[in-house]
Motif scaffolding. Structure first.
Motif, PDB file in Angstrom:
ATOM      1  N   THR A  28       1.743  -7.317   0.567  1.00 37.41           N
ATOM      2  CA  THR A  28       2.010  -8.702   0.965  1.00 37.41           C
ATOM      3  C   THR A  28       1.846  -8.907   2.463  1.00 37.41           C
ATOM      4  O   THR A  28       2.185  -9.982   2.972  1.00 37.41           O
ATOM      5  CB  THR A  28       3.439  -9.114   0.564  1.00 37.41           C
ATOM      6  N   GLY A  29       1.344  -7.891   3.178  1.00 36.80           N
ATOM      7  CA  GLY A  29       1.190  -8.019   4.621  1.00 36.80           C
ATOM      8  C   GLY A  29       2.493  -7.877   5.377  1.00 36.80           C
ATOM      9  O   GLY A  29       2.526  -8.076   6.592  1.00 36.80           O
ATOM     10  N   GLN A  30       3.566  -7.515   4.683  1.00 33.91           N
ATOM     11  CA  GLN A  30       4.861  -7.337   5.333  1.00 33.91           C
ATOM     12  C   GLN A  30       5.126  -5.861   5.578  1.00 33.91           C
ATOM     13  O   GLN A  30       4.496  -4.985   4.992  1.00 33.91           O
ATOM     14  CB  GLN A  30       5.982  -7.913   4.445  1.00 33.91           C
ATOM     15  N   GLN A  41      -1.457  -5.814   7.288  1.00 31.86           N
ATOM     16  CA  GLN A  41      -2.373  -6.951   7.409  1.00 31.86           C
ATOM     17  C   GLN A  41      -3.797  -6.493   7.698  1.00 31.86           C
ATOM     18  O   GLN A  41      -4.763  -7.021   7.132  1.00 31.86           O
ATOM     19  CB  GLN A  41      -1.876  -7.896   8.492  1.00 31.86           C
ATOM     20  N   ASN A  68      -0.027 -10.655  -6.677  1.00 31.59           N
ATOM     21  CA  ASN A  68       1.066 -11.419  -6.065  1.00 31.59           C
ATOM     22  C   ASN A  68       0.544 -12.698  -5.407  1.00 31.59           C
ATOM     23  O   ASN A  68      -0.661 -12.883  -5.209  1.00 31.59           O
ATOM     24  CB  ASN A  68       1.859 -10.557  -5.073  1.00 31.59           C
ATOM     25  N   ASP A  69       1.474 -13.588  -5.097  1.00 29.61           N
ATOM     26  CA  ASP A  69       1.102 -14.913  -4.581  1.00 29.61           C
ATOM     27  C   ASP A  69       0.395 -14.835  -3.230  1.00 29.61           C
ATOM     28  O   ASP A  69      -0.492 -15.650  -2.944  1.00 29.61           O
ATOM     29  CB  ASP A  69       2.353 -15.788  -4.452  1.00 29.61           C
ATOM     30  N   HIS A  70       0.785 -13.880  -2.403  1.00 32.04           N
ATOM     31  CA  HIS A  70       0.168 -13.753  -1.080  1.00 32.04           C
ATOM     32  C   HIS A  70      -1.333 -13.514  -1.214  1.00 32.04           C
ATOM     33  O   HIS A  70      -2.145 -14.191  -0.558  1.00 32.04           O
ATOM     34  CB  HIS A  70       0.829 -12.601  -0.324  1.00 32.04           C
ATOM     35  N   ASN A  71      -1.707 -12.576  -2.061  1.00 30.59           N
ATOM     36  CA  ASN A  71      -3.131 -12.257  -2.207  1.00 30.59           C
ATOM     37  C   ASN A  71      -3.872 -13.305  -3.025  1.00 30.59           C
ATOM     38  O   ASN A  71      -5.066 -13.535  -2.796  1.00 30.59           O
ATOM     39  CB  ASN A  71      -3.276 -10.869  -2.843  1.00 30.59           C
ATOM     40  N   ARG A  74      -4.838 -15.831  -0.548  1.00 32.62           N
ATOM     41  CA  ARG A  74      -5.917 -15.309   0.311  1.00 32.62           C
ATOM     42  C   ARG A  74      -7.264 -15.348  -0.414  1.00 32.62           C
ATOM     43  O   ARG A  74      -8.298 -15.638   0.199  1.00 32.62           O
ATOM     44  CB  ARG A  74      -5.596 -13.876   0.742  1.00 32.62           C
ATOM     45  N   ARG A 109       3.706 -22.501  -0.983  1.00 27.09           N
ATOM     46  CA  ARG A 109       2.589 -21.622  -0.643  1.00 27.09           C
ATOM     47  C   ARG A 109       1.261 -22.365  -0.747  1.00 27.09           C
ATOM     48  O   ARG A 109       0.339 -22.118   0.034  1.00 27.09           O
ATOM     49  CB  ARG A 109       2.592 -20.391  -1.548  1.00 27.09           C
ATOM     50  N   ARG A 112       0.921 -24.421   2.331  1.00 23.83           N
ATOM     51  CA  ARG A 112       0.565 -23.548   3.456  1.00 23.83           C
ATOM     52  C   ARG A 112      -0.922 -23.195   3.404  1.00 23.83           C
ATOM     53  O   ARG A 112      -1.604 -23.160   4.435  1.00 23.83           O
ATOM     54  CB  ARG A 112       1.416 -22.273   3.405  1.00 23.83           C
ATOM     55  N   GLU A 320      11.928  -6.779   5.433  1.00 25.48           N
ATOM     56  CA  GLU A 320      11.312  -7.882   4.698  1.00 25.48           C
ATOM     57  C   GLU A 320      11.372  -7.677   3.184  1.00 25.48           C
ATOM     58  O   GLU A 320      11.352  -8.633   2.421  1.00 25.48           O
ATOM     59  CB  GLU A 320       9.846  -8.060   5.119  1.00 25.48           C
TER      60      GLU A 320
END
Length: 488
Positions: A28-30, A41, A68-71, A74, A109, A112, A320
């Motif tokens: 998730t980049g965290q 990241q 996941n939602d982050h990817n 993206r 999201r 964003r 995180e």
């Protein structure tokens, strides 16, 4: 994209696909326990660009998987930002995949993502149509205007959207002082909340929270007043602030049995040991109910199951992702119990604990010894849930699994799979225990049955053609008839 499966190129392509899917599920980049947010990241940036450029159709098809939602966001941005690289047919399939995925993403999201598209100056006709269709399908535009005000303004400006026939919503967003009042109750409550404290209590919790902070309202007083208007997750998130420390009573206003399994496991781990002991019956019943729901038609169908579950110190995660790896292991424990035949489940925690409700991140990771113990039970399936950092002693688990496959079980009577909840930024993948054992990334325990199927492709026994056929089926399921063939 060429997906030839009889050549080394086809096998390499399949390995690249699995590498990316594992990353898209877990990363998730965290910050993680062993890597910084910057490393995460940087690693994701490379993977996204590499797969988008070389396997664009597979890149788009990943939206149909349990990433996941982050990817997911993206991938949508990457497809829209580089639309010129796609053919007309690819754009049609991508459009359906994007629309279906945006419906599943949390609205904050999506807003964003729209903001990022505006900053990147992505404003082609397809992008505007996708934004317009998503906004048109929103169930309550006024609610979005209050709760996601800046996001809706950005999307409306960028896509040149007309918001409503009366002009009330447009005035609220762009000329809020133009009208002395609004017919819509929520819009008018936001207007009145600027000078009447009681009006803030008519607003969504997160919006009212901002008004209360600006007015200096005591947190406990505000939470007590807003409790009836909170969602289930908001009640859980503010539980300790409303009732005291982690040993406080369970919330009477939240039905734990309807919560998703992994989220429920995170909540259980947030409680103190005394609260877990005191409410053992309620918590165990809720976890088993959620696990049976997640198992669905697979319940009881996995035969004899043994699990090696990692509760070592590294399962504490990071600031995180606090306790996230341990929560996944705890959720998998209850899910595997539901998937196994009745009375045929054995759980082995790396700490040697036997009470799953009282697990905590502690100690080294003796995976090798636990794998040996698990194999002695002669299971039909062995599932290992761990970040893969076998360190007591280092590498023993991989050696045990290698010898087991080569010497003791060459016919693969025992199916072994390793699911890993932590992305290894340096390796661009989740950390593996042995080349002879398939490994899949996992974020939510609920996805375990599907991930076990996906992990089987990593063994190389089914061939790359089977992997692409699997992706085609997932795309068709996700968007309906007509999505098949997206990766061929």
């Amino acid at each position: 994209m060429t997906t030839s499966t009889g050549t080394d190129a086809g096998l390499v392509a399949a390995e690249d696909v699995l590498l990316f899917v594992n990353a898209a599920i877990t990363a998730t980049g965290q910050r993680e326990f062993r890597s910084t947010a910057y490393q995460q990241q940087l690693s994701l940036d490379f993977l996204h660009e590499y797969v988008r450029v070389n396997y664009r159709r597979v890149y788009a098809a990943s939206l149909a998987l349990d990433i996941n939602d982050h990817n997911a966001a993206r991938i949508v941005r990457g497809l829209l930002e580089h639309a010129a690289d796609a053919s007309a047919g690819e754009k049609r399939t991508e459009g359906r995949l994007i629309a279906a995925r945006l419906e599943k993403l949390p609205p904050q999201r999506v807003y964003r993502l729209f903001r990022e598209l505006r900053v990147a100056k992505v404003n082609n006709r397809r992008t505007r149509a996708i934004m317009r269709d998503w906004l048109t399908a929103r169930p309550d535009p006024a609610h979005d205007a209050v709760k996601y005000r800046s996001g809706l303004k950005t999307a409306a400006r960028h896509a040149h959207l007309g918001l409503d026939g009366s002009g009330e919503l447009g005035d609220f967003l762009f000329r809020p002082r133009h009208r002395p009042g609004y017919r819509h109750q929520l819009l008018d409550a936001w207007r009145r909340a600027h000078y009447a404290q009681g009006a803030a209590e008519e607003l969504p919790f997160t919006v009212a929270e901002g008004f209360a902070a600006r007015r200096g309202v005591k947190r406990e007083v505000f939470l007590e007043r807003m409790a009836p208007r909170m969602t289930r997750l908001e009640r859980l998130r503010t539980l300790t602030q409303r009732t005291g420390a982690g040993d406080a009573p369970l919330p009477a206003d939240v039905d734990l049995t309807v919560m998703p399994l992994t989220r429920l496991a995170l909540f259980v781990l947030s409680l103190g040991f005394e609260a877990r002991r005191r409410h053992r019956e309620e918590l165990t019943r809720a976890l088993r109910t959620a696990a049976r729901r997640a198992a669905g038609p697979h319940a009881g169908s996995w035969g004899r199951v043994a699990a090696v579950l990692d509760d070592s110190y590294s399962s504490s995660g990071s600031g995180e992702k606090r306790r996230r790896p341990l929560a996944v292991a705890l959720a998998c424990h209850f899910l595997l119990e539901a998937l196994a035949a009745p009375g045929s489940y054995t759980a082995l925690w790396t700490s040697d604990r036997t009470d799953p409700l009282l697990v905590r991140p502690w100690g080294p990771t003796p995976l090798g010894f636990r794998v040996l113990d698990a194999l002695e039970h002669g299971p039909d399936r062995l599932v290992i849930v761990s970040d893969g950092w076998d360190n007591a002693p280092p590498g023993l688990a991989g050696e045990v699994l290698r010898v087991w496959r080569a010497r003791l079980d060459p016919d693969r009577r025992t199916a072994v799979v390793h699911v890993n909840p932590v992305y290894d930024a340096d390796a661009f993948d989740v950390r593996r225990l042995s080349p002879s054992v398939p490994t899949a990334g996992i974020r939510d325990a609920e996805d375990l049955p599907a991930l076990v199927e996906l992990a089987g492709f990593a063994e190389g026994r089914t061939g790359a053609a089977a992997l692409y056929a699997y992706l085609d089926r997932q795309v068709a399921r996700f968007v309906g008839d007509g999505g098949a063939g997206a990766t061929s």
